[in-house]
Every structure is written in C-alpha cells, then in structure tokens.
Design an enzyme around this catalytic site. Structure first.
Site, PDB file in Angstrom:
ATOM      1  N   ARG A   1       0.845  -1.206   0.122  1.00  0.00           N
ATOM      2  CA  ARG A   1      -0.037   0.121   0.179  1.00  0.00           C
ATOM      3  C   ARG A   1       0.958   1.461   0.017  1.00  0.00           C
ATOM      4  O   ARG A   1       1.147   1.844   0.992  1.00  0.00           O
ATOM      5  CB  ARG A   1      -0.776   0.106   1.137  1.00  0.00           C
ATOM      6  CG  ARG A   1      -2.057  -1.041   1.222  1.00  0.00           C
ATOM      7  CD  ARG A   1      -2.742  -0.938   2.408  1.00  0.00           C
ATOM      8  NE  ARG A   1      -4.143  -1.441   2.153  1.00  0.00           N
ATOM      9  CZ  ARG A   1      -4.420  -2.757   2.955  1.00  0.00           C
ATOM     10  NH1 ARG A   1      -3.434  -3.306   3.667  1.00  0.00           N
ATOM     11  NH2 ARG A   1      -5.676  -3.425   2.749  1.00  0.00           N
TER      12      ARG A   1
ATOM     13  N   ARG B   1       1.464  -1.571  -5.285  1.00  0.00           N
ATOM     14  CA  ARG B   1      -0.156  -1.014  -5.709  1.00  0.00           C
ATOM     15  C   ARG B   1       0.186   0.745  -5.764  1.00  0.00           C
ATOM     16  O   ARG B   1       0.647   1.332  -5.064  1.00  0.00           O
ATOM     17  CB  ARG B   1      -1.090  -1.012  -4.701  1.00  0.00           C
ATOM     18  CG  ARG B   1      -2.484  -0.466  -5.055  1.00  0.00           C
ATOM     19  CD  ARG B   1      -3.598  -0.564  -4.124  1.00  0.00           C
ATOM     20  NE  ARG B   1      -3.347  -0.126  -2.802  1.00  0.00           N
ATOM     21  CZ  ARG B   1      -4.272  -0.093  -1.893  1.00  0.00           C
ATOM     22  NH1 ARG B   1      -5.426  -0.999  -1.893  1.00  0.00           N
ATOM     23  NH2 ARG B   1      -3.984   0.355  -0.728  1.00  0.00           N
TER      24      ARG B   1
ATOM     25  N   GLU C   1     -12.394  -4.070  -6.952  1.00  0.00           N
ATOM     26  CA  GLU C   1     -12.802  -3.709  -5.795  1.00  0.00           C
ATOM     27  C   GLU C   1     -14.186  -2.832  -5.743  1.00  0.00           C
ATOM     28  O   GLU C   1     -14.773  -2.294  -4.706  1.00  0.00           O
ATOM     29  CB  GLU C   1     -12.102  -3.007  -4.693  1.00  0.00           C
ATOM     30  CG  GLU C   1     -11.104  -2.016  -5.281  1.00  0.00           C
ATOM     31  CD  GLU C   1     -10.162  -1.445  -4.432  1.00  0.00           C
ATOM     32  OE1 GLU C   1      -9.826  -1.778  -3.240  1.00  0.00           O
ATOM     33  OE2 GLU C   1      -9.237  -0.599  -5.134  1.00  0.00           O
TER      34      GLU C   1
ATOM     35  N   ASN D   1     -12.377  -5.548   1.058  1.00  0.00           N
ATOM     36  CA  ASN D   1     -12.793  -4.232   1.937  1.00  0.00           C
ATOM     37  C   ASN D   1     -13.601  -3.330   1.190  1.00  0.00           C
ATOM     38  O   ASN D   1     -14.576  -3.143   1.656  1.00  0.00           O
ATOM     39  CB  ASN D   1     -11.442  -3.647   2.479  1.00  0.00           C
ATOM     40  CG  ASN D   1     -10.557  -4.595   3.193  1.00  0.00           C
ATOM     41  OD1 ASN D   1     -10.968  -5.567   3.235  1.00  0.00           O
ATOM     42  ND2 ASN D   1      -9.391  -4.178   2.966  1.00  0.00           N
TER      43      ASN D   1
ATOM     44  N   ARG E   1     -16.761   1.862   5.266  1.00  0.00           N
ATOM     45  CA  ARG E   1     -15.987   1.068   6.095  1.00  0.00           C
ATOM     46  C   ARG E   1     -15.236   1.699   7.323  1.00  0.00           C
ATOM     47  O   ARG E   1     -14.778   1.077   8.408  1.00  0.00           O
ATOM     48  CB  ARG E   1     -15.128   0.220   5.184  1.00  0.00           C
ATOM     49  CG  ARG E   1     -13.982   1.239   4.565  1.00  0.00           C
ATOM     50  CD  ARG E   1     -13.320   0.448   3.444  1.00  0.00           C
ATOM     51  NE  ARG E   1     -12.069   0.108   4.033  1.00  0.00           N
ATOM     52  CZ  ARG E   1     -11.003  -0.247   3.158  1.00  0.00           C
ATOM     53  NH1 ARG E   1     -11.096  -0.034   1.988  1.00  0.00           N
ATOM     54  NH2 ARG E   1      -9.950  -0.658   3.595  1.00  0.00           N
TER      55      ARG E   1
ATOM     56  N   CYS F   1      -6.937  -9.543  -1.628  1.00  0.00           N
ATOM     57  CA  CYS F   1      -5.716  -9.052  -0.719  1.00  0.00           C
ATOM     58  C   CYS F   1      -6.676  -8.214   0.167  1.00  0.00           C
ATOM     59  O   CYS F   1      -5.997  -7.567   0.811  1.00  0.00           O
ATOM     60  CB  CYS F   1      -4.926  -8.153  -1.521  1.00  0.00           C
ATOM     61  SG  CYS F   1      -5.672  -6.793  -2.504  1.00  0.00           S
TER      62      CYS F   1
HETATM   63  C1  PEP Z   1      -9.448  -3.780  -0.349  1.00  0.00           C
HETATM   64  O1  PEP Z   1     -10.221  -2.707  -0.602  1.00  0.00           O
HETATM   65  O2  PEP Z   1     -10.095  -4.711  -0.064  1.00  0.00           O
HETATM   66  C2  PEP Z   1      -7.882  -3.299  -0.185  1.00  0.00           C
HETATM   67  C3  PEP Z   1      -7.255  -4.626   0.108  1.00  0.00           C
HETATM   68  O3  PEP Z   1      -7.418  -2.090  -0.268  1.00  0.00           O
HETATM   69  P1  PEP Z   1      -7.575  -1.096   0.830  1.00  0.00           P
HETATM   70  O4  PEP Z   1      -7.939  -1.995   2.166  1.00  0.00           O
HETATM   71  O5  PEP Z   1      -6.135  -0.540   0.921  1.00  0.00           O
HETATM   72  O6  PEP Z   1      -8.491  -0.053   0.350  1.00  0.00           O
HETATM   73 MG    MG Z   2      -9.451  -0.923  -1.614  1.00  0.00          MG
END
Ligand code: PEP
Ligand code: MG
Length: 574
Positions: free
Chosen positions: A301, A337, A435, A458, A469, A506
C-alpha cells in the site's frame, strides 16, 4: 472502580498496561496535569509560543518574493488575525487555568472545539477556513513542543502503554510503528477501516467503536484489552488480572507454535499449492513479511509513503523504497499498488472537502487527476523492476476508459525512461484491483487487458452493501457473508480462471482464518494478508480438503438465510 467496555476487536490478542490518553489526530500532543502554582508559567509558555509564530509570520511576509501571487500576503494576514483572535489567544489560557493542563493540551482542546464549529458552517468558503485554523494551531504547537524551557516535561508515553483515543487516522497509526505501544483502543472506527488494517499489521491487540472510552478512562489507569473479544476491562482486580495474564501466556504460546510452520510449504491435503502473500504498508514491513514465510508481497500500500509529511516523496525516494522491497524479497513477486490516496488517507497538503470521500477522488481517480504525481510514481516502480519481480497493481478501477488512461500513463512512463536511457523490465505485469461492483460485473473488460487481478474485498463489501467502512454506526451491517458479496467474490474468481488470469484476494477476508476454506472452495489459490495472519491461515490451508470445501461453498452460494449460511460455515470449518 472496575468496569468493562465493549467494542469491535480489530486485532486479536491480549494486552495489559496503563492507559495513555491521546487527542484525535495529534499523537504528539501530550496531556499533562500541572500544579496550580505552575499556571502562570504555563500561560507564559503559551504566550511565548504565539510570539514566536507571530515573528515567523512577519518574517514570511517581509521575505515575500516579488513574483509571489497577491493571495500569499492575504493568506499570511489571515493567519495573523487567527493567531491574535481571542478564540486562539484567550481561550487556551483560560483552559490552562481552569483545567490545570499543559498549554499544548489546552490549545488542542480549543482547536477541536473550533473545528467542530466550522463543520457546522454552511458557507463553503468559511468552512474552508478551518484549514487555516489548523495550520496556525500547528505552528503554535510546533513552537511549544520545541520549547526547551518547557515547564511541563513532555512525556513520551511509556513503552507498553495502551493508547486511548476518540479516533485515529491511518496516518496516526502508522506512527505507532516507531513506538512500542501494547495496544490501542478508539471510540470510533470500523473493522476494515484503514486504521484497523494498520493496527492488524502492528500485531498488537486493538479495539475500535468503544463509544465512550475516551471519556471514561483516565490517564494511567490499568487496562486489559482483549482484542479477540472486543472487551476492555478498566481497573481490573487482582483475580481478573491473574486470569488474563494466564490467557496472555496461552496466546503467546499458540503464536510460538505457529512459528514452526514458517518454512512449511502451503498446500491443501491433496497437495494443491496455495500461494500466501503478505500485505505491507512501509518498506520496513518486508522484514515481518519475510519472517512470516510469505511467498511474495501481494499488496504494497504505497500511499503510506505519502502520509505524515508536508511534501511529496520524490521519484528517487520512491524508487529507493520500492527497490529495497524488491531486493529484500529476493526474486519473489512484489506487487506494488499505485497510491490509493483520498478518502481516509488524505494528503496533508491537499485539503479537499468531499461530501462523500469514499465515493470521491480516490485511488486511480486521484492518480489520473494528478498526472505529474502518478508519472513520478510509475517511473519509480518501473525503475525498481530491474531489482526483482515487480508487478504494478492499480486500485479502484471501474471502467474501460479509466483502464485505457492508466495503461497509457504506464506507457508514457516507459517512453520517458527510454528517452532518459534508464532501464526497466518492459514485461512488468500490470494488474487491477477488483473492488468496485461495476468492475466485478464487467470483468472481461479487465481480464482482456490486464495480466492479473486482485480482489479488494474491503472496498468491494463497502461499495456493494453501501456501508462506509470507517463508520462504526453501520459497522454491524458490514458483512463478508452477505449473499451478494459471496456471489461477487466467487463470480470474479471463476471468471478470472476462465479467462486464464491469475486472481488473488488481498482484502481482509484473505487473512480471516474462518473464511479460508470458503475462499478455497470458491477456487481461490492466492491469498494476500498481513504477515501477522499468515501462519494461522497456512495452518488452515494445510488441514483443508478442496473437494469438501468446494461442495460446501457451492451450497453457501445457494442460500440467503443467514442462519443456514453460518451453519454451513461452521460445517466447513469443522
Ligand atoms: C481492499 O479494498 O480490500 C484493499 C485491499 O485495499 P484497501 O484496504 O487498501 O482499500
Ligand atoms: Mg481498497
């Protein structure tokens, strides 16, 4: 008096330590009690710090370059006015005298109160002025914290203390990597907020959404944090302490046993190889990734390189960071990323007010809106690609146009390196994060033109279920087992396989050991998670039967009855 608080455990384990209260987004600001007699001295410190900032602003104004835009002068004048306004000049002095606290804390309290008032202002111009207030306060705080003649010794929290905060930003939590806190607990936050994710990466027990911890807990009180159950016990008696010390030892023993699996090959009972990769936030996390036995970095990240600073990292600085990870992984894949800034990971230098930050200018949208910044990062990643097995991963893709623009940006970065005669791997694989439901539902757009996919569960859950979230008010609705989520995740895995493209998960689902067999049953063979979770997931993989898992996973896709779903999940994990 002993009492118990309940929240959401975001990182397992047990911590026992003394409470250290911190203020929102300002870890460096200590909260100290001062004796009544020290009030005038503390007020004098505060006045001296303001005088110092006034001199700084005057110097800025008198050294203004001739070509400086006219707004600069106006900007400095606004800051001077804020500095001398009673709201910042008088009120903190009164707080020092009434609360017997240090000047930094008084100033921070007053800033929080003012910012809350600004939030309520409807006029967007006036609301924007909160940035100016923050900047002025930061200047005064810096002057106070640098003040060597400080009457109130600035305490660095004791090693092993437990941070108690109303909320912490991911940028705050990343600073914990330099300290040795035993745990942190917050009143706000959701399980898959970036704050929680970083907490998991620290491997310290943490709890969010406690609602009143910041008000009820006092500095230095003894706390037990049970991250596995989301429970905080304040001022426990001796028998409870003894019980939890025992549990803590048992937990540590379990972790030690798991370490034996570090070099074990990850494979299911029938010998199918499963790739377990690590998620990292900073280059130094590669050490934890290696010692967990990760077969690669599945998600770096990189946006964390951009946080907690006022300038942007240069191309060279980024190149060094990516190179160090590529080299440390010694030929294992390193998935970098591109920066996923915006929303809860905003740059300090770019104060944008978005009504719905999670739906706003974030991730690839921000990359494409800031081509210079993106170009520098792409060049840095490409340059690092000659030092290992580097792959580029693009966050939050949603449409064909975005993909086209992204690929063109990568191409442009390659051409510019060619022009500068700088080498890179021309075949560097480019993957996309799936995502956003739109991407999941039009997957062929991405499988056709990308080399690999990674499912960010996520965000996929956040956007599918329309649940922020980071918002604990709706965190009980955040459900990885929602039938829509299961359909999307299994559908992406199947479509990717049909298209012959490697696919990983991930998001936090990959590191949740209760979901390992479900994902295996959906056909997933690549997982990427925080190193702290990797060995536990490996242990589950080693005991998994793929045929059984696939059969139960299929049944789970056919029901929308939560009770049945949980029953099947239990059966799957039996
Ligand atoms: C996700 O969204 O699942 C992800 C791995 O990216 P982040 O949590 O950094 O948004
Ligand atoms: Mg994400």
């Amino acid at each position: 008096m002993s009492f118990t608080l309940h929240g959401i455990g975001v990182s397992s384990g047990i911590a026992i330590g003394r409470a250290h209260l911190v203020s929102h987004a300002q870890l460096e600001v200590p909260h100290l009690e001062i004796p009544k007699a020290a009030v005038p001295q503390e007020q004098a410190r505060f006045d001296a710090a303001r005088d110092h900032v006034r001199t700084e602003l005057e110097a800025l104004s008198s050294h203004m370059p001739d070509k400086a835009p006219a707004e600069y002068e106006a900007f400095i004048n606004v800051h001077r006015m804020i500095l001398d306004d009673d709201m910042l000049a008088g009120e903190p002095r009164r707080l020092i005298a009434t609360q017997f606290c240090n000047a930094e804390w008084a100033l921070k309290q007053q800033m929080d109160a003012l910012l809350a008032q600004f939030e309520a202002i409807e006029d967007p111009y006036l609301r924007e002025r909160k940035t100016d207030v923050k900047q002025v306060v930061e200047r005064v705080l810096a002057a106070l914290l640098l003040d060597s003649a400080s009457t109130a010794a600035i305490s660095v929290p004791e090693e092993g203390s437990i941070l108690v905060a109303r909320d912490l930003s991911p940028a705050d939590v990343i600073l914990f990597k330099q300290h040795r806190f035993a745990s942190f607990i917050t009143d706000l936050g959701g399980t898959t907020s970036h704050t929680a994710i970083v907490a998991r990466s620290l491997g310290i027990p943490s709890i969010v959404a406690l609602h009143h911890a910041r008000e009820l807990v006092r500095e230095n009180e003894t706390l037990i944090v049970d991250g596995s159950h989301g429970v905080v016990i304040v001022n426990p008696d001796e028998s409870v302490l003894a019980e939890y010390r025992l549990r803590q030892e048992e937990w540590d023993l379990e972790r030690q046993k798991l370490r034996r699996l570090t070099t074990t090959r990850a494979a299911t009972l029938d010998g199918t190889r499963i790739e377990l990769h690590a998620n990292i936030e900073l280059p130094e996390d590669v050490v934890a990734a290696r010692s967990s036995g990760a077969a690669g970095i599945g998600l770096f990240r990189t946006e964390f390189l951009y946080l907690n600073r006022r300038d942007l990292p240069s191309e060279d600085e980024q190149y060094e960071a990516y190179r160090s990870v590529a080299e440390a992984m010694e030929g294992l894949p390193v998935t970098i990323r591109t920066f996923d800034l915006g929303a809860d990971k905003a740059l300090e230098t770019v104060e944008r007010v978005a009504a719905n930050p999670a739906l706003g200018l974030r991730a690839i949208r921000l990359c494409l809106a800031e081509p210079q910044m993106f170009h520098g990062q792409l060049r840095a990643i490409l340059r690092a690609s000659v030092h290992g097995r580097v792959r580029i991963l693009i966050p939050m893709l949603s449409s064909r146009q975005e993909l086209t623009q992204t690929l063109a940006a990568i191409d442009l970065a390659k051409r510019s390196l060619d022009a500068d005669r700088i080498s890179y791997d021309p075949q560097v694989p480019v993957g996309g994060m799936i995502e956003i439901p739109a991407a999941a539902l039009s997957l062929s757009t991405f499988t056709q033109r990308l080399d690999f996919l990674s499912i960010g569960t996520n965000d996929l859950i956040q956007y599918t279920l329309a649940i922020d979230r980071t918002d604990d008010a709706v965190s009980h609705l955040y459900d990885p087992l929602h039938p829509a989520v299961l359909q999307l995740v299994s559908g992406i895995i199947q479509s990717a396989h049909k298209a012959g493209k490697p696919v990983a998960v991930c998001g936090e689902m990959a590191g949740d050991v209760t979901l390992t067999r479900l994902l295996l049953g959906f056909g997933l063979r690549q997982f990427s998670m925080h190193p702290a979770n990797l060995l536990e997931v490996k242990q589950a993989v080693l005991k998994s039967d793929l045929v059984d898992s696939a059969q139960i996973a299929r049944r789970m896709l056919k029901t929308d009855d939560p009770e049945k779903l949980y029953g099947l999940l239990e059966k799957l994990n039996a």
